[in-house]
Scaffold this motif. Structure first.
Motif: not given
Lengths: 110, 110
Positions: B21-23, B47-48, B64-65, B67-70
């Motif tokens: 995970n990456c946030s 890339i996303l 890539f979400n 809204k959550k920047q994740q």
């Protein structure tokens, strides 16, 4: 493979001496970057360039300067090397998408 | 400001799955994923762009979400060759420098 070359690949230098690392690309990419990599810190941006003579500072720029007089060359200079600058230095280039990294320069300051 | 990656390290047996995970605390334009093997340069995976896009590369995919920047990287049916350190790089606007997380060390054992 993207055409990007770093030189030298390894260097040992003494504290207080100036050091210049070179990044050379054959891709004609606009963007060029210098990162340093240290255990526990990942890749941290030192300086970057948007084009010839167009450079800006990254998050860890103290003690470093850069120059880009030609599209293909991006030089990183340690003005007066310190032991805290012992690291692996990566140059990266980028067009419109992904970044391509050079093979790195392992610099040891003694 | 570096994105936060989790976990810091993971050990898998061949054939097992993993998620990295990456946030970020900032609104993102894109997320990049790279893999680095020991002593080598980071290599681009995918890339996303914002929009919740999911991409795939071999048995590795990511989401890539916005809204959550994740972002999450999914490795399925892991192979020995997947071993290495995975980095996410984030971009707040197009063509701005990538800011990398500290990396996730993945070890796949037989």
């Amino acid at each position: 493979d993207a055409g990007i070359t770093q030189s030298p690949r390894h260097k040992v230098t003494e504290t207080g001496t100036p050091v210049t690392l070179r990044c050379h690309q054959t891709e004609n990419h606009r963007y060029m970057y210098w990162y340093r990599q240290d255990p526990g810190h990942g890749l941290r941006l030192i300086h970057y360039s948007y084009g010839v003579k167009d450079t800006d500072k990254g998050e860890v720029s103290d003690g470093y300067s850069v120059s880009r007089s030609k599209t293909e060359d991006f030089l990183l200079t340690l003005e007066s090397a310190t032991s805290s600058q012992t690291s692996v230095y990566f140059c990266a280039i980028r067009g419109l998408g992904e970044a391509f990294f050079g093979q790195g320069t392992r610099l040891t300051v003694v | 400001q570096q994105p936060v990656q989790s976990p810091q390290a993971v050990i898998l047996r061949e054939g097992e799955d993993a998620v990295i995970n990456c946030s970020s605390s900032k609104a993102l334009y894109s997320v990049h994923w790279y893999r680095q093997k020991h002593g080598e340069a980071p290599v681009f995976l995918m890339i996303l762009l914002k929009g919740g896009e999911q991409k795939g590369h071999e048995k590795i995919s990511a989401s890539f979400n916005e809204k959550k920047q994740q972002s999450s990287l999914y490795l399925t049916a892991s192979q020995l060759s997947y071993s290495g350190t995975y980095f996410c790089g984030t971009e707040v606007q197009g063509n701005t420098p990538l800011v990398f997380g500290k990396g996730t060390r993945l070890s796949v054992i037989a």
